[in-house]
Design an enzyme around this catalytic site. Structure first.
Site, mmCIF file in Angstrom:
data_model
loop_
_atom_site.group_PDB
_atom_site.id
_atom_site.type_symbol
_atom_site.label_atom_id
_atom_site.label_comp_id
_atom_site.label_asym_id
_atom_site.label_seq_id
_atom_site.Cartn_x
_atom_site.Cartn_y
_atom_site.Cartn_z
ATOM 1 N N CYS A 1 36.345 67.027 28.175
ATOM 2 C CA CYS A 1 35.653 66.811 29.450
ATOM 3 C C CYS A 1 35.414 65.324 29.740
ATOM 4 O O CYS A 1 35.113 64.956 30.876
ATOM 5 C CB CYS A 1 34.329 67.558 29.472
ATOM 6 S SG CYS A 1 34.552 69.326 29.257
ATOM 7 N N HIS B 1 30.231 64.335 35.244
ATOM 8 C CA HIS B 1 31.017 65.519 34.888
ATOM 9 C C HIS B 1 30.210 66.755 35.264
ATOM 10 O O HIS B 1 29.020 66.835 34.969
ATOM 11 C CB HIS B 1 31.329 65.491 33.387
ATOM 12 C CG HIS B 1 31.800 66.802 32.851
ATOM 13 N ND1 HIS B 1 32.816 67.513 33.455
ATOM 14 C CD2 HIS B 1 31.393 67.548 31.788
ATOM 15 C CE1 HIS B 1 33.010 68.639 32.784
ATOM 16 N NE2 HIS B 1 32.165 68.683 31.770
ATOM 17 N N ASN C 1 33.047 74.474 35.947
ATOM 18 C CA ASN C 1 33.265 73.299 35.085
ATOM 19 C C ASN C 1 34.767 73.174 34.819
ATOM 20 O O ASN C 1 35.336 73.984 34.097
ATOM 21 C CB ASN C 1 32.472 73.494 33.788
ATOM 22 C CG ASN C 1 32.707 72.389 32.768
ATOM 23 O OD1 ASN C 1 33.687 71.652 32.836
ATOM 24 N ND2 ASN C 1 31.809 72.304 31.793
#
Ligand code: UT7
Length: 340
Positions: A125, A265, A296
């Site tokens: 990520c 993020h 996500n």
């Protein structure tokens, strides 16, 4: 005595900036109601704990290459250049199913670059901010004139739909930026790192040898899905990441008051809120909250979230934004950028 030959480096250091942004959102929208049954959950729980209302999952045609190319074409068009001018393609992803060669090589070819340098980055990520830092520094050093940075995921391929800890979170999509030379600093210094002591908190469940097995020890034969100890990651991200973000501001010589946008993020809405509180972001700073609609998307989440702010009229060209990305590894990276 003869002198050893001197190595020349004809390109003088210069500054870099993001010149174009593009995204691809998969066509299939998946509301919470579609995922709750398999994990004995509820729309209310998911929204309360993560802020997610829906996510998008790619169809079989929406491959890593296809989504990357679509996002990249927009970014290249906005930058006002052609594919041929791209010198380097960097793809951040954890869900490309070939270990080698890199997805970047195929994407560079499809975009019509002239044999651009091409490689993938594995920083989960944190991947987009890692790749942006590398691309920006390549431009600054003269190793590339135009670097294409892509964050792309098909996390639906590597997520177990019956895993309560991950099935409602992860999603698919792509985002790309073109980084090129600039008279002024458009990408600030990166503050980055990792914490390998916490390697197991988010990971592929097992390595491919354990999937395949040996004649003596048969393998699982199952896709090695992502597994996550959500709560420790949640606590780490909520507290440690605000410090990293503030350090990135400090290194760039700007304060929270100078910021227009905060684009973290998109891991969890509550993490975003905790970071914003901890950094004491002033009211005027617009905060990216794309997770509600997009889930996500790991390495793709920052460009996707920025795109939504722009589309919603909350961000405009010239705005000053703070990016921060974090996840498995536990890898993290933050930088201040000027929006193209
Ligand atoms: O992108 C890479 C980085 N990733 C992240 O940053 C993700 C970080 N973690 C998170 O976002 C959160 O930890 C989650 C959203 C995954 C979970 O939220 P949480 O507040 O940490 O929940 P929890 O795991 O502490 O579980 C709380 C309760 C438990 O029940 P009890 O023991 O309190 O009775 C769980 O059994 O919620 C229960 N639970 C669920 N209930 C309904 C856990 N998963 C679910 C579920 N649906 N899917």
């Amino acid at each position: 005595m003869t002198q050893p030959p001197v190595i020349s480096h004809p390109v003088a250091p210069r500054e870099s900036a993001i010149l174009g942004l593009g995204v691809y959102r998969p066509s299939r929208i998946v509301p919470n109601s579609e995922v709750v049954e398999a994990i004995d959950s509820s729309d209310e729980w998911i929204q309360q704990r993560s802020g997610i209302k829906q996510r998008r999952w790619a169809t079989p045609d929406e491959t890593i290459e296809m989504m990357s190319q679509a996002a990249a074409e927009q970014a290249i068009a906005q930058a006002g250049i052609s594919g041929e001018q791209i010198d380097c393609v960097i793809v951040a992803t954890l869900s490309y199913m070939l270990n080698t060669p890199a997805a970047a090589a195929k994407i560079a070819f499809e975009l019509g670059t002239k044999h651009a340098a091409a490689f993938d980055i594995s920083a989960a990520c944190a991947g987009f901010s890692y790749a942006l830092a590398v691309g920006s520094d390549l431009v600054r050093a003269g190793s590339a004139r135009y670097a294409l940075v892509i964050g792309v995921e098909r996390l639906s391929d590597v997520t177990d739909p019956t895993d309560r800890g991950t099935a409602f979170i992860f999603a698919d999509g792509a985002g790309a930026v073109v980084v090129g030379p600039s008279d002024t600093v458009g990408v600030g210094p990166v503050v980055w790192g990792s914490d390998g002591e916490q390697f197991d908190l988010i990971r592929q469940r097992e390595d491919w040898r354990d999937v395949i097995g040996t004649p003596e020890q048969p393998g699982s034969g199952r896709m090695p899905h992502l597994v996550m100890h959500g709560n420790p990651v949640f606590r780490w991200a909520s507290f440690a990441m605000a410090k990293v973000a503030l350090e990135a501001l400090d290194r760039a010589g700007v304060s929270v008051d100078d910021l227009d946008l905060f684009v973290p993020h998109q891991a969890n809405m509550r993490i975003t809120d905790a970071m914003a509180r901890s950094m004491k972001l002033p009211e005027h700073v617009r905060i990216a909250r794309d997770i509600a609609e997009q889930g996500n998307t790991s390495a793709a989440s920052i460009p996707l979230a920025l795109d939504r702010l722009i589309r919603d009229g909350e961000a405009k060209s010239g705005d000053l934004a703070l990016f921060i990305a974090f996840g498995a590894g536990l890898a993290y990276a933050a930088q201040v950028v000027r929006i193209p």
